[in-house]
Each structure stands twice: as structure tokens, then as C-alpha cells.
Design a protein around this motif. Structure first.
Motif: not given
Length: 353
Positions: A135-136, A140, A144, A313-315, A319, A321
Motif C-alpha cells: 500500500t506504500t 511515496s 505525499s 488521508w491516504r487510507s 490523496i 499521487e
């Protein structure tokens, strides 16, 4: 069995990009060279890392001026020495108790393939462990979750204190910091106006980033385009561009408005020197404006707070990217030149894997 050991380790050499001449205007490929140097011996307390991604950023152009001037908070790059900047890396070997092989880190020695680092020696730019998973991705942490994200968050949330109902104008809105500033302002309930350098980028700002209005600054005088896009005026201006954008916005600011000055890319590569300052600075007094310039590093003490908020916020899928990725260290100068010329959308970076 295929040998996956980096060639640099087999030869004991590090490949790095050097600046060989200070550019005038937009840099040329001839201003850079690729060099091989002996890799230092790993000592106690050090780590050997392989860079996987490196960032190219507008502020690097300031450091390519030979003498202090506008932007002199950054020391000039030295000729015939390796450039530096943000990178994500994998630890290959460690003689430091805080790091083990396989760890992923961020640090400030980009523009090279591998290097020996001294954790604990550079403060804000110190090697920092990060989590890379499905997920990351590693990239990244240059986007972000890195300094680009910290800059956008600090400007919008901490300095401008954007609140629901504000009209926020973001210049350079399709770039790495601008695109995140647009999205954060929308999360906070603002109406957002964006400027960008092409019709495609304007559409990206509207449809992908959620800007309520957007215009291409090449389509006419910025003052006219902004006046049309912001009929009720501007409460917050997040300035990445300076120059004509700042002059135009000073005439559109509402009483009590806030301006946060992140960058002035319109003047970084000017061969004729920086553009003249705005003629209408008295609007700051007449309209009771607050103007704050800032560097991301002054918010280093709030980095954990920023990253926690950004991860949340990403979860929630708030957001987006966007990355423009160039392959290979040898193409890093071209990526940097393209970024200054506005070729990229979102974050420009180089894949070194």
C-alpha cells in the motif's frame, strides 16, 4: 544462478552525477557529467545503501548559482562534486545498531547509485527508516509522505490555516507540491482555483485533483485569467511560482487574506536575473494581508504529526499521487531539465533500480 549484486559493489566503484558548470537559464545536458569514484570503506556506525528512487526538485536550481543571491539559504553546489538531494534507499550492509540489511530509508544523498552513510550526522536530512509495502511504495516517501507532502501540509494547514469556505488559489498546481496543496485544501472544505502550464494539466487539476476552477497561465495575462476564475476574490494564495502570478493575486486578495510563499520557480532559471518584484505590494497593507514565506525544514519537528495525518488521508482514498518517472541515473540530468521546463505532472523522480 543470476548474480544480482549491483555492479558498483563488484567493482568497488560508485557512480555519481556531478555539476561541471554553472548554468545560465535552463540547464543544458553539458552542465552535468557521470563519474565513477572509489566507494568508501564501511566503518563502525555506518551503513551501505543502494538508492532506489531519487527526487529532482525546483530548489536544486537555486543551488546551481555560483554565488549567494535570491535563495541564498541554500549553499551552492560545488563544481566537479556529486550533487545531492532526497532519495529512497535499501540498506545493503550495516555496521550501525539501528539499521539492518533490507531496511528502507530516506536520506539526502541522491544523484548516485550507492553510498556509505553516517546516521546521526545530518539532522533533518538524517537517514530515516520507512515502511515499504503493497500500500506504500518506496516512491511515496519522495511524494505525499516526503518533503513534498510536508511542504503542502505545512503551508495549507499550519500557516494559511485553511478553513471551510475559503477560496484558495494554488499556482503550479500540477506539480509535486501544488497537486498535494490542492487536495489538502479540498479535504479542509475550501473552494480551490488552480493554475497550470497546459490544457492537459488544467484538466488533471479539475478532474483528478478536484479543483473547482483551473486555467492555463499561457492562455493570456494571469491577472485576467485569475479575475475570471475567482469572481469573489481569493482568501488564501499558495504560491509556487512568484512573478506575474504573485502580482496578479495581490490584486485579487480579499481583506484579511493569507499568502504562503513556498517557491518562485518563474525566476529560478531566468538568464536575465530574477523578475522584478510586484508593483502592488501596498495591497498587503491596504487589505490587511498576512504573508508568510517558509521552508519545509522549519516544520521538521512536526514531521511525525504530518505523516500520521497524511497516512490517514491516504487510507481513506483522499490523496492521489501522480508521478513522472525517468529510468536510470544517467538520465537524471534530463529529468531535472524536463522538470524545470514543466514536462512533468505530479512528482518528477528517477528510478535507479
Amino acid at each position: 544462478m543470476t548474480d544480482t549484486t549491483p555492479s558498483s559493489l563488484r567493482t568497488g566503484l560508485r557512480t555519481e552525477v556531478r555539476l561541471v558548470s554553472y548554468p545560465k537559464g535552463i540547464p543544458e545536458p553539458s552542465d552535468f557529467t557521470l563519474a565513477e569514484v572509489q566507494l568508501p570503506t564501511l566503518r563502525e556506525g555506518q551503513i551501505l545503501v543502494r538508492n532506489t528512487f531519487m527526487s529532482v526538485d525546483p530548489s536544486m536550481r537555486i543551488r546551481m548559482n555560483p554565488s549567494p543571491g535570491t535563495g541564498s539559504y541554500l549553499s551552492p553546489y560545488q563544481l566537479n562534486a556529486p550533487l545531492e538531494g532526497w532519495a529512497v534507499a535499501e540498506v545493503l550492509e550495516s555496521r550501525h545498531t539501528g539499521f539492518t540489511p533490507g531496511d528502507h530509508i530516506t536520506h539526502f544523498k541522491g544523484w548516485r547509485d550507492i553510498d556509505v552513510l553516517d546516521p546521526g550526522s545530518r539532522g533533518y536530512r538524517d537517514p530515516l527508516k520507512v515502511t515499504v509495502d503493497s500500500t506504500t511504495p518506496a516512491s511515496s516517501y519522495l511524494n505525499s509522505l516526503g518533503v513534498s507532502g510536508l511542504t503542502a501540509w505545512a503551508g495549507i494547514c499550519c500557516l494559511a490555516e485553511v478553513r471551510r469556505g475559503d477560496v484558495v488559489f494554488v499556482s503550479g498546481a500540477a506539480g509535486s507540491v501544488g497537486s498535494l496543496a490542492v487536495q489538502i485544501a479540498k479535504i479542509l472544505g475550501a473552494t480551490v482555483i488552480a493554475s497550470a502550464g497546459s490544457a492537459e494539466k488544467v484538466e488533471y487539476c479539475r478532474t483528478a485533483l478536484g479543483a473547482d476552477a483551473a486555467f492555463c497561465y499561457r492562455d493570456g495575462p494571469v491577472a485576467d485569467l485569475l479575475h475570471e476564475a475567482a469572481p469573489t476574490g481569493v482568501d488564501v494564495y499558495f504560491d509556487n511560482v512568484g512573478g506575474a502570478h504573485l502580482t496578479a493575486t495581490l490584486d485579487e486578495m480579499n481583506v484579511g487574506g493569507r499568502i504562503v510563499m513556498c517557491g518562485a520557480i518563474s525566476g529560478y532559471s531566468s538568464s536575465d536575473g530574477p523578475p522584478p518584484g510586484p508593483h502592488n505590494l501596498f495591497n498587503i497593507t491596504a487589505r490587511s494581508l498576512t504573508v508568510r514565506g517558509f521552508l519545509a525544514q522549519i516544520f521538521a519537528h512536526r514531521f511525525d504529526e504530518f505523516r500520521t495525518q497524511m497516512i490517514e488521508w491516504r487510507s481513506r482514498g483522499l490523496i492521489l499521487e501522480r508521478e513522472t518517472i525517468v529510468q536510470g541515473l544517467e538520465n537524471a540530468p534530463a529529468a531535472f531539465i524536463d522538470m524545470l521546463s514543466g514536462v512533468n505532472t505530479g512528482k518528477m523522480m528517477v528510478d535507479l533500480r
